[in-house]
Design an enzyme around this catalytic site. Structure first.
Site, PDB file in Angstrom:
ATOM      1  CD1 TRP A  21     -33.903  35.053 -13.804  1.00 15.25           C
ATOM      2  CD2 TRP A  21     -34.335  33.016 -12.744  1.00 15.25           C
ATOM      3  NE1 TRP A  21     -33.708  35.361 -12.856  1.00 15.25           N
ATOM      4  CE2 TRP A  21     -33.679  33.883 -11.696  1.00 15.25           C
ATOM      5  CE3 TRP A  21     -34.627  32.356 -12.033  1.00 15.25           C
ATOM      6  CZ2 TRP A  21     -32.685  33.866 -10.363  1.00 15.25           C
ATOM      7  CZ3 TRP A  21     -34.518  31.647 -11.331  1.00 15.25           C
ATOM      8  CH2 TRP A  21     -33.491  32.368  -9.583  1.00 15.25           C
ATOM      9  CG  ASP A  51     -43.023  31.105 -16.032  1.00 14.89           C
ATOM     10  OD1 ASP A  51     -44.119  31.978 -15.590  1.00 14.89           O
ATOM     11  OD2 ASP A  51     -41.799  31.706 -15.549  1.00 14.89           O
ATOM     12  CE1 TYR A  56     -37.830  36.030 -13.093  1.00 18.57           C
ATOM     13  CE2 TYR A  56     -38.165  35.579 -15.302  1.00 18.57           C
ATOM     14  CZ  TYR A  56     -38.329  35.124 -13.790  1.00 18.57           C
ATOM     15  OH  TYR A  56     -39.080  34.026 -12.814  1.00 18.57           O
ATOM     16  CG  HIS A 122     -42.362  36.551  -9.268  1.00 15.93           C
ATOM     17  ND1 HIS A 122     -41.139  37.946  -9.829  1.00 15.93           N
ATOM     18  CD2 HIS A 122     -41.904  35.935  -8.717  1.00 15.93           C
ATOM     19  CE1 HIS A 122     -40.122  36.972 -10.351  1.00 15.93           C
ATOM     20  NE2 HIS A 122     -40.248  35.292  -9.548  1.00 15.93           N
ATOM     21  CB  SER A 153     -44.743  33.172  -8.324  1.00 13.42           C
ATOM     22  OG  SER A 153     -43.332  31.656  -8.782  1.00 13.42           O
TER      23      SER A 153
END
Length: 328
Positions: A21, A51, A56, A122, A153
């Protein structure tokens, strides 16, 4: 670097992975070269799990990963990405087959691969977990060879418990750290029973558990620790694990007393997460090579003793749980 099984996928991954991220955005400025150097350092140190997500840096993170892996060649690490948050507005109605397919194609292009190792929904709206048709689409993408496996997630423990009712959900990514201990209760019991991989995210509570922050720490305007403290942009729990900043700083001072020798608080916090064998991989972020290398060192620490574990549980129950336990 020690490895763990990644659920029932048949994959083994480093128990500490690279959370990508920060190299994408909303953690302050990270140059392209620093981002690449951080990832190279992580891989050099033995990390085999990365990940990322399509949002991002609007794809920047995925593209940097592709660039680094193409430079390195050889055996590729396991790369997990995510989809869904590109929807605007981010609503359940947007989780259509055509949108999900388009998101997968974009990530395939960004990562420069023919098939994605793992795709995670997500942090979708809660109603998605009660929409079997969405999971049917993910099954179709597996059958088509676009993705090898899929997971979710989640923001809340309850969402994770519902997600693993779907038989082909192979992993759940969830916030788990000293300030967010609830997953270790029923949720971890169920993931063990069903052999579902667990990805522990936000392991350092947005940097709080490094012990390097104080009341005067300033964050740049493009850092979510400045603009999302009350959930203005996305779920509040993603920033400082949802704990009020002053409450967290006070608890950090109590934790500091438990850290012994030349171990850093960040290493200590990561080792606490690894104490639970339900965790498949923990994904701290890194903005530079030094941070990436330091994260790997937690894998080599001795287990924390029972006295320390008990003290951390008591601290959580007394100071932190009232703010977060039933919310997430």
């Amino acid at each position: 670097m020690k490895e763990r099984n990644f659920g029932r996928t048949g994959q083994r991954v480093s128990e500490i992975g690279f959370g990508a991220w920060a190299i994408g955005g909303t953690w302050g400025e990270v140059s392209h070269e620093d981002a690449k150097s951080a990832l190279h350092a992580a891989l050099d140190a033995g990390m085999t799990f990365i990940d990322t997500a399509d949002v991002y840096g609007d794809g920047r993170s995925e593209k940097i990963i592709a660039e680094v892996l193409n430079e390195r060649g050889g055996k590729r690490p396991f790369v997990a990405t995510k989809l869904g948050r590109r929807l605007s507005p981010h609503v359940a109605e947007g989780y259509t087959e055509s949108n999900l397919q388009a998101f997968v194609e974009r990530s395939l292009n960004n990562l420069q691969v023919d098939s994605l190792d793992l795709v995670q929904l997500h942090c979708p709206p809660t109603e998605i977990y009660y929409t079997p048709e969405v999971f049917d689409v993910m099954d179709k993408l597996v059958a088509a060879g676009k993705i090898r496996s899929y997971g979710v997630s989640v923001e809340k423990v309850e969402e994770g418990l519902k997600a693993i009712d779907y038989p082909n959900v192979s992993s759940v990514q969830i916030i788990y750290n000293i300030f967010r201990q609830r997953p270790a209760e029923l949720f971890f019991h169920e993931t063990r029973k069903r052999n579902v991989a667990v990805i522990a995210r936000v392991p350092l509570a947005s940097g709080l558990l490094t012990g390097k922050m104080n009341a005067n720490t300033a964050f740049s305007a493009d850092d979510h620790r400045a603009f999302n403290r009350n959930g203005e942009a996305f779920d509040k729990g993603e920033t400082f694990s949802g704990v009020p900043y002053d409450v967290a700083l006070d608890a950090v001072e109590d934790i500091r007393k438990l850290v012994k020798g030349d171990v850093t608080m960040a290493m200590f916090a990561l080792r606490w997460i690894l104490m639970d064998d339900a965790v498949s991989v923990v994904i701290p972020g890194a903005k530079n090579p030094a941070q990436a290398e330091a994260n790997t060192q937690a894998s080599n620490l001795a287990p924390l003793d029972q006295e320390t574990m008990t003290a951390l549980k008591t601290l959580y129950q007394q100071k932190i749980a009232p703010w977060v336990h039933q919310r997430w």
